[in-house]
Write a protein that holds these residues in place. Structure first.
Motif, mmCIF file in Angstrom:
data_model
loop_
_atom_site.group_PDB
_atom_site.id
_atom_site.type_symbol
_atom_site.label_atom_id
_atom_site.label_comp_id
_atom_site.label_asym_id
_atom_site.label_seq_id
_atom_site.Cartn_x
_atom_site.Cartn_y
_atom_site.Cartn_z
ATOM 1 N N ALA A 1 0.807 -1.223 0.000
ATOM 2 C CA ALA A 1 0.000 0.000 0.000
ATOM 3 C C ALA A 1 0.838 1.269 0.000
ATOM 4 C CB ALA A 1 -0.944 -0.002 1.199
ATOM 5 N N TYR A 2 2.091 1.175 0.474
ATOM 6 C CA TYR A 2 2.917 2.374 0.608
ATOM 7 C C TYR A 2 4.096 2.391 -0.361
ATOM 8 C CZ TYR A 2 0.100 2.344 4.803
ATOM 9 O OH TYR A 2 -0.981 2.294 5.664
ATOM 10 N N GLU A 3 4.005 1.613 -1.429
ATOM 11 C CA GLU A 3 5.137 1.494 -2.355
ATOM 12 C C GLU A 3 5.515 2.831 -2.994
ATOM 13 O OE1 GLU A 3 5.106 1.758 -5.885
ATOM 14 O OE2 GLU A 3 2.996 2.333 -5.919
ATOM 15 N N ALA A 4 4.579 3.766 -3.103
ATOM 16 C CA ALA A 4 4.867 5.054 -3.733
ATOM 17 C C ALA A 4 5.891 5.860 -2.940
ATOM 18 C CB ALA A 4 3.577 5.859 -3.890
ATOM 19 N N PHE A 5 6.126 5.496 -1.672
ATOM 20 C CA PHE A 5 7.062 6.231 -0.834
ATOM 21 C C PHE A 5 8.483 5.672 -0.918
ATOM 22 C CE2 PHE A 5 2.964 7.314 0.859
ATOM 23 C CZ PHE A 5 3.086 8.647 1.208
ATOM 24 N N ILE A 6 8.677 4.592 -1.645
ATOM 25 C CA ILE A 6 10.007 3.984 -1.769
ATOM 26 C C ILE A 6 10.935 4.922 -2.535
ATOM 27 C CG2 ILE A 6 11.315 2.079 -2.800
ATOM 28 C CD1 ILE A 6 8.863 0.299 -2.285
ATOM 29 N N THR A 7 12.119 5.137 -1.984
ATOM 30 C CA THR A 7 13.114 5.995 -2.633
ATOM 31 C C THR A 7 14.406 5.261 -2.961
ATOM 32 O OG1 THR A 7 13.929 6.719 -0.459
ATOM 33 C CG2 THR A 7 12.219 8.067 -1.506
ATOM 34 N N GLU A 8 14.645 4.117 -2.344
ATOM 35 C CA GLU A 8 15.906 3.390 -2.558
ATOM 36 C C GLU A 8 15.771 2.380 -3.689
ATOM 37 O OE1 GLU A 8 17.739 3.605 1.947
ATOM 38 O OE2 GLU A 8 16.516 1.880 1.413
#
Length: 412
Positions: A216-223
């Motif tokens: 659900a929070y994959e959009a916040f991945i930066t690495e």
């Protein structure tokens, strides 16, 4: 006299976020002039993207004309959105997902809670600890929990996540049939990298387990080394169901839309040894119990995948990412240990020595006017921590951190 479903009686108190809301409302009633800032329940504050509003407005107009009016839609979701998802969320990352494997819904919370229905009521469930409460509670309601003993349900396999192991779980000692994984994790904010996920997929293939992967929070991945989808791992289609949400990605908490992916390759076994399609079982469940997500909402979700929609969504996500950075830096300046916030909208914060998580909740509410979420509500290993969210406005987020720093000086 009708009998109740006694499995509901095994649930422990109120649902966590309902309890947080209840306590916050009770405090406001006693202190009507209190200026409360919420960093607790993960609700968003930024408005819908203009591209989404435009698409939904156009869809509303369509519903007001005879020639474009639509009644019941397909229970699986309109094909225009399923194709946009397959192209925008998966093919763009080198993953081949067929639109027929995608099921649009009113949110990931419902899907993660309902998916267990297509599995045997005797299936053993494994969850990380701490964990998003819906995973546990929905299985308790279905009768898979057993009695609540010593802080946990006797039939559920808890996989403890400790700080010294970066809050990542080890593989289960006893092989479960269902494994819930969440990355980026709610509540700890940690992530599973490619090596981690590969290990879990191999384990599931060896044991016959099925992974419920909450992304659900994959959009916040930066690495770069953190997969956005479990299907980026070879073999995952054989063993995993993935859940996605537009709530945090595009501010749809009040609009309600998400989806899950149930691959055709995933098979479940009957007691007689017959193999059946999980995709077909879920399709049958949805057709029986779900009338589909609103056409208007699905048109709004489709707009997220346009060039303009993507730019607008990223601008909003950048606000929340910056809030997370401000919170993480602020609590560390205040002398408390915290993780998360880098690939996640959540910051997992250790409470001051001598306090429980609910005591720290009361402290922040009373001394700083801040609402957090006590870690103990996420499971036994959550005690000693609280969760903060980055979904408030930048102004209120900064104000909250200044209040927290000032309040913490009183107990040092």
């Amino acid at each position: 006299m009708a009998f109740c479903n006694e499995h509901f009686l095994e649930l422990q108190g109120a649902y966590l976020f309902a309890e947080v809301r209840k306590r916050a409302e009770a405090y406001k009633k006693q202190h009507p002039d209190a200026d409360i800032i919420s960093l607790g329940i993960g609700d968003v504050t930024q408005p819908l993207a203009p591209a989404v509003v435009e698409a939904m407005t156009k869809a509303v107009a369509e519903m007001g004309r005879m020639e474009t009016f639509r009644g019941y839609g397909p229970e699986q979701g309109y094909m225009f959105l399923r194709k946009a998802i397959a192209e925008g969320d998966f093919k763009s990352r080198g993953v081949d997902i067929d639109p027929s494997e995608i099921f649009v819904s009113d949110g990931a919370k419902c899907d993660t809670g309902n998916m267990q229905e297509i599995f045997s009521d005797t299936a053993i469930v494994a969850v990380t600890d701490p964990v998003y409460p819906v995973y546990v509670d929905s299985n308790v309601m279905a009768g898979r929990g057993g009695k609540f003993v010593n802080g946990g349900y006797e039939r559920i396999v808890y996989m403890p996540c400790y700080e010294e192991c970066d809050f990542k779980a080890s593989l289960p000692v006893h092989d479960p049939q269902i494994i819930y994984l969440c990355s980026p994790n709610n509540p700890t904010g940690t992530v599973l990298n490619r090596k981690d996920l590969t290990q879990w997929v191999r384990y599931a293939k060896q044991t016959g387990s099925v992974i419920f992967f909450d992304a659900a929070y994959e959009a916040f991945i930066t690495e770069d080394d953190v997969p956005h989808s479990i299907y980026e791992i070879e073999g995952a289609k054989d063993v995993a169901i993935e859940f996605r949400s537009y709530s945090k990605t595009a501010g749809f908490t009040g609009v309600r839309c998400g989806y899950c992916v149930v691959p055709h390759a995933l098979k479940l076994e009957t007691k007689s040894g017959e193999m059946v399609s999980a995709n077909e079982l879920w399709d049958r469940r949805q057709c029986t119990k779900f009338n589909g997500c609103s056409y208007i909402v699905q048109r709004g979700a489709e707009a997220i995948y346009t060039e303009e929609g993507r730019k607008q969504i990223q601008a909003t996500l950048d606000i929340y990412r910056n809030n997370a950075r401000v919170i993480l830096e602020g609590v560390k300046e205040a002398g408390l240990h915290a993780i998360g916030g880098t690939n996640s909208p959540y910051i997992w914060l250790s409470v001051p020595e001598g306090m429980t998580s609910w005591q720290f909740f009361d402290f922040l509410l009373d001394k700083a006017g801040i609402i957090c979420t006590p870690g103990s509500g996420f499971g036994p290993c959550g005690e000693g921590y609280v969760r903060l969210t980055s979904f408030n406005t930048p102004e209120l987020t900064r104000t909250a951190l200044e209040r927290m720093k000032k309040a913490l000086k009183e107990i040092k």
